[in-house]
Scaffold this motif. Sequence first.
Motif, mmCIF file in Angstrom:
data_model
loop_
_atom_site.group_PDB
_atom_site.id
_atom_site.type_symbol
_atom_site.label_atom_id
_atom_site.label_comp_id
_atom_site.label_asym_id
_atom_site.label_seq_id
_atom_site.Cartn_x
_atom_site.Cartn_y
_atom_site.Cartn_z
ATOM 1 N N LYS A 160 0.844 -1.189 0.000
ATOM 2 C CA LYS A 160 0.000 0.000 0.000
ATOM 3 C C LYS A 160 0.880 1.239 0.000
ATOM 4 O O LYS A 160 1.625 1.487 0.944
ATOM 5 N N HIS A 161 0.819 2.013 -1.075
ATOM 6 C CA HIS A 161 1.625 3.220 -1.168
ATOM 7 C C HIS A 161 0.970 4.360 -0.405
ATOM 8 O O HIS A 161 -0.205 4.298 -0.021
ATOM 9 N N ASP A 162 1.738 5.400 -0.180
ATOM 10 C CA ASP A 162 1.234 6.576 0.508
ATOM 11 C C ASP A 162 0.133 7.243 -0.322
ATOM 12 O O ASP A 162 0.109 7.138 -1.549
ATOM 13 N N ARG A 163 -0.748 7.943 0.373
ATOM 14 C CA ARG A 163 -1.898 8.519 -0.317
ATOM 15 C C ARG A 163 -1.722 10.003 -0.572
ATOM 16 O O ARG A 163 -1.002 10.713 0.147
ATOM 17 N N LEU A 164 -2.379 10.466 -1.611
ATOM 18 C CA LEU A 164 -2.422 11.886 -1.927
ATOM 19 C C LEU A 164 -3.603 12.522 -1.218
ATOM 20 O O LEU A 164 -4.688 11.942 -1.141
ATOM 21 N N GLU A 165 -3.397 13.734 -0.715
ATOM 22 C CA GLU A 165 -4.466 14.438 -0.009
ATOM 23 C C GLU A 165 -4.342 15.929 -0.269
ATOM 24 O O GLU A 165 -3.243 16.497 -0.199
ATOM 25 N N THR A 166 -5.441 16.568 -0.588
ATOM 26 C CA THR A 166 -5.472 18.021 -0.724
ATOM 27 C C THR A 166 -5.926 18.617 0.603
ATOM 28 O O THR A 166 -7.020 18.305 1.093
ATOM 29 N N LEU A 167 -5.084 19.450 1.194
ATOM 30 C CA LEU A 167 -5.402 20.066 2.480
ATOM 31 C C LEU A 167 -6.480 21.137 2.293
ATOM 32 O O LEU A 167 -6.705 21.619 1.182
ATOM 33 N N PRO A 168 -7.148 21.548 3.367
ATOM 34 C CA PRO A 168 -8.182 22.581 3.252
ATOM 35 C C PRO A 168 -7.691 23.875 2.593
ATOM 36 O O PRO A 168 -8.471 24.566 1.937
ATOM 37 N N CYS A 169 -6.403 24.177 2.746
ATOM 38 C CA CYS A 169 -5.861 25.400 2.135
ATOM 39 C C CYS A 169 -5.578 25.222 0.644
ATOM 40 O O CYS A 169 -5.217 26.188 -0.047
ATOM 41 N N GLY A 170 -5.731 24.001 0.120
ATOM 42 C CA GLY A 170 -5.503 23.739 -1.292
ATOM 43 C C GLY A 170 -4.151 23.129 -1.618
ATOM 44 O O GLY A 170 -3.904 22.737 -2.758
ATOM 45 N N SER A 171 -3.251 23.054 -0.643
ATOM 46 C CA SER A 171 -1.934 22.453 -0.866
ATOM 47 C C SER A 171 -2.067 20.936 -1.016
ATOM 48 O O SER A 171 -2.906 20.308 -0.372
ATOM 49 N N LEU A 172 -1.205 20.351 -1.863
ATOM 50 C CA LEU A 172 -1.244 18.919 -2.137
ATOM 51 C C LEU A 172 -0.119 18.217 -1.399
ATOM 52 O O LEU A 172 1.045 18.617 -1.499
ATOM 53 N N VAL A 173 -0.454 17.163 -0.653
ATOM 54 C CA VAL A 173 0.553 16.381 0.060
ATOM 55 C C VAL A 173 0.388 14.904 -0.275
ATOM 56 O O VAL A 173 -0.699 14.438 -0.639
ATOM 57 N N GLN A 174 1.492 14.185 -0.153
ATOM 58 C CA GLN A 174 1.480 12.725 -0.155
ATOM 59 C C GLN A 174 1.990 12.299 1.220
ATOM 60 O O GLN A 174 2.995 12.839 1.694
ATOM 61 N N HIS A 175 1.316 11.346 1.861
ATOM 62 C CA HIS A 175 1.810 10.926 3.175
ATOM 63 C C HIS A 175 1.396 9.492 3.470
ATOM 64 O O HIS A 175 0.414 8.970 2.926
ATOM 65 N N GLY A 176 2.184 8.849 4.320
ATOM 66 C CA GLY A 176 1.892 7.475 4.698
ATOM 67 C C GLY A 176 3.106 6.791 5.299
ATOM 68 O O GLY A 176 4.217 7.349 5.328
ATOM 69 N N GLN A 177 2.900 5.555 5.750
ATOM 70 C CA GLN A 177 3.970 4.800 6.397
ATOM 71 C C GLN A 177 4.970 4.240 5.392
ATOM 72 O O GLN A 177 6.092 3.887 5.766
ATOM 73 N N TYR A 178 4.592 4.131 4.131
ATOM 74 C CA TYR A 178 5.470 3.531 3.135
ATOM 75 C C TYR A 178 6.790 4.296 3.030
ATOM 76 O O TYR A 178 7.877 3.716 3.061
ATOM 77 N N ASN A 179 6.701 5.621 2.901
ATOM 78 C CA ASN A 179 7.896 6.474 2.915
ATOM 79 C C ASN A 179 8.149 7.082 4.293
ATOM 80 O O ASN A 179 9.141 7.797 4.466
ATOM 81 N N ASP A 180 7.236 6.822 5.237
ATOM 82 C CA ASP A 180 7.347 7.334 6.603
ATOM 83 C C ASP A 180 7.581 8.842 6.601
ATOM 84 O O ASP A 180 8.509 9.349 7.224
#
Length: 282
Positions: free
Chosen positions: A3-23
């Motif tokens: 399971k790779h890390d997931r993409l998420e758009t924060l309320p401010c509109g910034s895009l992040v990828q996060h998860g345990q795969y890359n920690d």
Amino acid sequence: MTKHDRLETLPCGSLVQHGQYNDRVYLMKATDAAAAKLPKRLIGLAQNQGYGKIFAKIPLRMGKEFETSGFLQEARVPGFFNGSEDALFMAYYLDDLRAKESESVNYENIMKLAKAKRNSGIATAKGAGFSFRRCQESDVSAMAKIYQKVFASYPFPIHESDYLLETMRDAVDYFCAEKEGVMVALASAEKYQQDSNWEMTDFATLPKWRGHSLGVRLLDLMENEAVRQNVKTVYTIARAASAGMNITFARLGYHFGGRLKNNTNISGQIESMNVWYKSPEK
């Protein structure tokens, strides 16, 4: 399946990828909305999830806010945004061990090798008998098989044909080298047209065909396409432990922008990554 890390758009509109795969939390695209609160928001996310690092790619104008919050600059790319504003690659460590490199001497030795090859170009005697082209949608199954063979792990799911097809239809151009009609090497250009920069990435050559300068020839092919499309900046985030990849970018005149410590899950472990950049018309 991993399971790779997931993409998420924060309320401010910034895009992040996060998860345990890359920690880690990876800030891929920062918006100006609520920029002053963004560093603390990222730290809170990392703390809540128990990640060891935050990696943020931000415009220079946001640098002060991140520095004030404890972020450190690990790399910098001049003219990253439309050729007019630099990008800062910032790090925040929640795990002190994540900031320590056990292979730093090896990384420095590789950099010496790479810098000695800078601007040496493409070896004319190598690459004979190979053809090079842009990949098509019908190639994704063969592409996935190459990535499966070359990488034990990767920060994005390039081992999966569905992912390759999705990105190909979005903003990624893939290129390949073939020997007698059989695909033996790959690379891609992730196109950020709004910012006029391309990331040269996803290089993979089957073990049997290494030593033929296929990576540097694919890079040259992608650069020519970037010039044709008037792209202002091309860059890469390459494994610090890979002498071949660092030499590849040095040979075509890329500049070293810095090293991202213990940043990416690639080839089976978390590794440090080197940033290289250039203006393709130069």
